[in-house]
Motif scaffolding. Sequence first.
Motif, short mmCIF file in Angstrom:
data_model
loop_
_atom_site.label_atom_id
_atom_site.label_comp_id
_atom_site.label_asym_id
_atom_site.label_seq_id
_atom_site.Cartn_x
_atom_site.Cartn_y
_atom_site.Cartn_z
N ARG A 78 0.83 -1.21 0.00
CA ARG A 78 0.00 0.00 0.00
C ARG A 78 0.86 1.25 0.00
O ARG A 78 0.56 2.24 -0.68
N ARG A 79 1.95 1.21 0.75
CA ARG A 79 2.84 2.37 0.80
C ARG A 79 3.46 2.64 -0.58
O ARG A 79 3.57 3.79 -1.01
N ALA A 80 3.87 1.58 -1.26
CA ALA A 80 4.42 1.75 -2.60
C ALA A 80 3.39 2.39 -3.52
O ALA A 80 3.71 3.32 -4.28
N ASN A 81 2.16 1.92 -3.46
CA ASN A 81 1.11 2.50 -4.30
C ASN A 81 0.87 3.97 -3.98
O ASN A 81 0.62 4.78 -4.88
N GLU A 82 0.95 4.32 -2.70
CA GLU A 82 0.74 5.73 -2.31
C GLU A 82 1.80 6.63 -2.95
O GLU A 82 1.49 7.71 -3.47
N ILE A 83 3.05 6.21 -2.91
CA ILE A 83 4.12 7.00 -3.52
C ILE A 83 3.91 7.11 -5.02
O ILE A 83 4.05 8.18 -5.62
N GLN A 84 3.56 6.00 -5.65
CA GLN A 84 3.35 5.99 -7.10
C GLN A 84 2.20 6.91 -7.50
O GLN A 84 2.31 7.65 -8.49
N ARG A 85 1.11 6.86 -6.74
CA ARG A 85 -0.02 7.73 -7.07
C ARG A 85 0.32 9.21 -6.91
O ARG A 85 -0.15 10.06 -7.68
N ARG A 86 1.16 9.52 -5.93
CA ARG A 86 1.60 10.91 -5.77
C ARG A 86 2.31 11.40 -7.03
O ARG A 86 2.11 12.53 -7.48
N VAL A 87 3.16 10.56 -7.59
CA VAL A 87 3.88 10.93 -8.80
C VAL A 87 2.91 11.14 -9.96
O VAL A 87 3.02 12.12 -10.72
N PHE A 88 1.94 10.25 -10.10
CA PHE A 88 0.98 10.37 -11.19
C PHE A 88 0.11 11.62 -11.03
O PHE A 88 -0.22 12.29 -12.01
N GLU A 89 -0.25 11.93 -9.79
CA GLU A 89 -1.02 13.15 -9.55
C GLU A 89 -0.21 14.38 -9.91
O GLU A 89 -0.72 15.33 -10.51
N GLU A 90 1.08 14.37 -9.58
CA GLU A 90 1.94 15.50 -9.89
C GLU A 90 2.08 15.68 -11.40
O GLU A 90 2.22 16.81 -11.89
N LEU A 91 2.03 14.57 -12.14
CA LEU A 91 2.13 14.63 -13.60
C LEU A 91 0.80 15.02 -14.24
O LEU A 91 0.76 15.32 -15.44
N GLY A 92 -0.28 15.00 -13.49
CA GLY A 92 -1.59 15.22 -14.08
C GLY A 92 -2.02 14.07 -14.95
O GLY A 92 -2.82 14.25 -15.87
N ALA A 93 -1.52 12.87 -14.67
CA ALA A 93 -1.81 11.69 -15.48
C ALA A 93 -3.10 11.03 -15.01
O ALA A 93 -3.48 11.11 -13.83
N THR A 94 -3.75 10.35 -15.91
CA THR A 94 -4.93 9.54 -15.59
C THR A 94 -4.46 8.15 -15.18
O THR A 94 -3.69 7.51 -15.89
N VAL A 95 -4.90 7.68 -14.02
CA VAL A 95 -4.55 6.34 -13.55
C VAL A 95 -5.55 5.33 -14.12
O VAL A 95 -6.75 5.43 -13.86
N ASP A 96 -5.06 4.38 -14.90
CA ASP A 96 -5.91 3.35 -15.50
C ASP A 96 -5.91 2.05 -14.71
O ASP A 96 -6.87 1.29 -14.77
N TRP A 97 -4.82 1.79 -14.02
CA TRP A 97 -4.75 0.53 -13.28
C TRP A 97 -3.82 0.66 -12.10
O TRP A 97 -2.91 1.50 -12.09
N THR A 98 -4.05 -0.15 -11.09
CA THR A 98 -3.20 -0.23 -9.90
C THR A 98 -3.04 -1.69 -9.51
O THR A 98 -4.02 -2.44 -9.47
N VAL A 99 -1.84 -2.09 -9.27
CA VAL A 99 -1.55 -3.41 -8.72
C VAL A 99 -1.08 -3.20 -7.29
O VAL A 99 -0.03 -2.59 -7.06
N GLY A 100 -1.84 -3.71 -6.34
CA GLY A 100 -1.53 -3.49 -4.94
C GLY A 100 -1.77 -4.71 -4.10
O GLY A 100 -1.72 -5.84 -4.60
N PRO A 101 -2.07 -4.53 -2.83
CA PRO A 101 -2.09 -5.65 -1.88
C PRO A 101 -2.98 -6.82 -2.27
O PRO A 101 -2.63 -7.96 -2.08
#
Length: 538
Positions: free
Chosen positions: A444-467
């Motif tokens: 979950r922590r890894a996903n949180e960091i990754q989502r922060r980067v995508f938000e900063e890029l203004g990118a659309t998140v299509d998929w997440t692989v997590g716990p």
Amino acid sequence: MAETPTDGGVGDGRERTPSPRADVCVVGSGPAGALVAHRLAAANAAVVVLEAGPRFDFSRRLEQMEEHIRPGMENPWEMGGPRDDYTTSGRHYPLNAARVKGVGGTTLHWQGMVMRLHERDFEMQSRHGVGTDWPLSYDDLKPHYREAEDAFGVAGALDNPYAPPREEPFPLPAFPPSHSDSIFAEACERLGIDMHSVPNARNSEPYDGRAACQGFGTCKPVCPSGAKYTAESHVRAAEKAGARVIDHAPVQRLEHDDSGDRIERAVYATPDGTEHEQEARRFVVACGGVENARLLLLSQSEAYPDGLANSSGAVGRYFMDHLFAGVGGRVERETRQNHVGFNTSESHQFYDDSDPVNGLKLEFLNYAGPSPVVEAMHAETWGDELRSQLRDSYGTHLAMGALVEQLPRAENRITLDQSRTDDHGNPVPHVEWSLDAQTKAALRRANEIQRRVFEELGATVDWTVGPEHTGPAFHQMGTTRMGTDPDSSVVDAEMRTHDLSNLWIVGSSVFPTGGAMNPTLTIGALSLRAAAAIESSL
């Protein structure tokens, strides 16, 4: 036992009867077995290598790449069927996607990233009160890490402020950051996340008789150019130094003397069903994180009713893999996805954090989104409609990944499934594997960091692989763990078994903990350390 020379029914004319004299018998020809075989053959030892799988023809690599791309022909390495059968429980473990049986082993299809473990990885119990400490330190392994980097031809740069200490440069210059790395770098700089280069066992320039990377982009599972290291290099070097390599020769069991102190022979089969006995003074088991444990369990005897070298009960237990966490999506700019088939940038910034304590390595993926070649091959349309489909799907995808450490737990283990047998009538390996709450928290922590980067890029998140939807990184570790206490470990710091004086086990199965670094460089370093110990014992 056959009394005349035979190729075992393969039809290739290769001699597969035992050698009359062997100082060392090595079981397996992946990176661990190949490095040991080369080191000992170069020291004038008589070495025989027994490999369960075939010897693949390098001249077919381009054809294998094309086969992989075609629909319905995704596995170019002949894995599957009764020979490779297995069962699994708990979280499904796709074992045959994780390994290759053949000369060169799993380096035939690996990604090729090679990092040293951090200092904390050797001291998890002392530092954090979890897992167990290794019986050696980073400083003990450091000279062997350097040898392994030279052996593999690692391309890298001294730009990682979080890496463990080293004094020497990498053998080859690093690959430059990709175009998509530069996009990530903008967001990471604003967020205070450091990026640095990835060490790769892949030629950035010609090295050791192999070409520089030619950019096919199909690194996993096939490198047609030979720029990516495979253990075939050291198999060839071992043979040139006098070693003998017998392929299509799966070892059925190891047999010991009356005292139970020494292995006397490896019993192996050839495709026609004939069993042969290879005798030697020393034996090295190097057939992977699952098969190492399985072979010991198959070699049970009156002296070792629970499996060879298993007086501790640890054989097969503490099975670990790295878990994958990832986020992917699209951004309104050109990303040049799939121009590079391997990672060129990563971040160890969060690796040594203590909450959660599991190691965490961030990856910036160059192969996000569909490849236009693969998509076209699998498409059900043609002409302008296909062109429009490809234009819409290609060029704006981004993705981040992460490797997350799984701590050792005794209930994660390899056993024998007595209800199912392979093509020689042996019980198949059974993988019992599950995740605990702490590993899920790290994902979950890894996903949180990754989502922060995508938000900063203004990118659309299509998929997440997590716990809940994670999968393994295909790094099987821990099933014949190393330690100082014979009551809780299988091998010592030189990889010699506590129970038998002439049996060594090499590979990631000896890892007491797994960290979050791709394991092959550490496999190489430990194998070279074991080879030095074996050489001094001859």
